[in-house]
Design an enzyme around this catalytic site. Structure first.
Site: not given
Length: 308
Positions: A122, A159, A161
């Site tokens: 991220h 993942d 996300h």
């Protein structure tokens, strides 16, 4: 050649508040689950500044260094925290990913798993977020391209996300193919199929809440595997988040351990075709401790089989 396990005790020194999902116990559980497996064990080195600077500017590194607390914890945002040794942990996470690339490209191992934290997918160029400080997988890809002279590297991120950071950091890198599957919609809000990169080098596979392994397998077989095989990567890097598991508290996909095993097996199979079997995996999310440990073990068992 086998499979390398790359980790370091410094990664246990990145502390978060009580009750935070990205906790020290995550790595403890993963390492416990991998005990007894036939792995080449390598200590993750502390990365050099130049490794971080492959995708992040000096000003960002300076800002994080300056923000480091002498004691206690400080928030960078509502999810992402710094403790006194967080940057040492993050440097080991970057260094481990770089060392894994070096190991598989040198023939020291055929596959590698980086059991490190904090995660990385991220983190954007100048923005820490989603528990992440540095873009570990993106840095590993740039290291393979720039330091080792590869022409094509693929990152596959499963993942739950969306790996918004990896996508952003490699958006304008035509030598990298970024394939990500994620629950959609879900935080951080990116990951639509329309996001295709600056050089048509990004493939997003949005998966609806409540879907399971069957839907994932169909999406990868129809879209991801043909793109991978057409790209002919010389190295595959996996962002291995295990929070798509049905028991994970932060999302709503319904994968099981066997789904992670199947996907890992298929990615290793594709790597045999163009990448001499070379696969590097880096740990991302996974927040139910039992599901994380069990899924990581199945994942690494497939990497071990592929590494023989």
């Amino acid at each position: 050649m086998g499979c390398a396990l790359i980790t370091h005790a410094d990664c246990l020194d990145h502390l978060t508040p009580d009750g935070h999902p990205e906790q020290v116990a995550r790595l403890d559980h993963v390492l416990h689950a991998l005990q007894g497996l036939d792995l080449l064990r390598i200590a993750a080195p502390r990365c050099e500044d130049r490794d971080i600077l492959r995708v992040h500017p000096q000003a960002y590194l300076d800002r994080l260094t300056g923000a480091l607390p002498g004691e206690g914890l400080i928030p960078l945002d509502e999810d992402t925290w710094l403790s006194p040794r967080s940057l040492e942990a993050a440097r080991r996470a970057v260094g481990g990913a770089v060392r894994a690339v070096d190991a598989v490209l040198a023939g020291e191992a055929r596959t590698a798993f980086c059991a490190t934290r904090p995660p990385g997918h991220h983190a954007e160029a100048e923005t820490p977020m989603g528990f992440c400080l540095f873009g570990n997988a993106a840095i590993a890809a740039k290291h393979a391209l720039d330091r080792h002279g590869l022409d094509r590297v693929a990152i596959v991120d499963f993942d739950v996300h969306h790996g918004n950071g990896t996508q952003a950091l490699l958006w304008d890198e035509p030598r990298a193919l970024v394939i990500t599957s994620q629950q959609y919609p879900l935080w951080p809000g990116t990951g639509a199929a329309s996001e295709t990169g600056g050089h048509d080098n990004v493939l997003n596979l949005p998966l609806p809440p409540g879907s399971g392994g069957a839907e994932m397998r169909a999406a990868y077989e129809a879209h991801a595997f043909p793109r991978l095989e057409g790209f002919q990567p010389e190295l595959i890097i996996i962002s291995a988040g295990f929070d798509a598991h049905a028991d994970d508290p932060l999302a709503e996909l319904n994968w099981r351990e066997e789904d992670f095993g199947w996907l890992t097996h298929e990615l290793c199979r594709i790597a045999q075709g163009s990448a001499q079997g070379r696969v590097v995996s880096v740990l991302e999310g996974g927040y139910d401790l039992r599901a994380l440990a069990d899924s990581a073990r199945v994942h690494v068992e497939e990497l071990i089989k592929a590494g023989r």
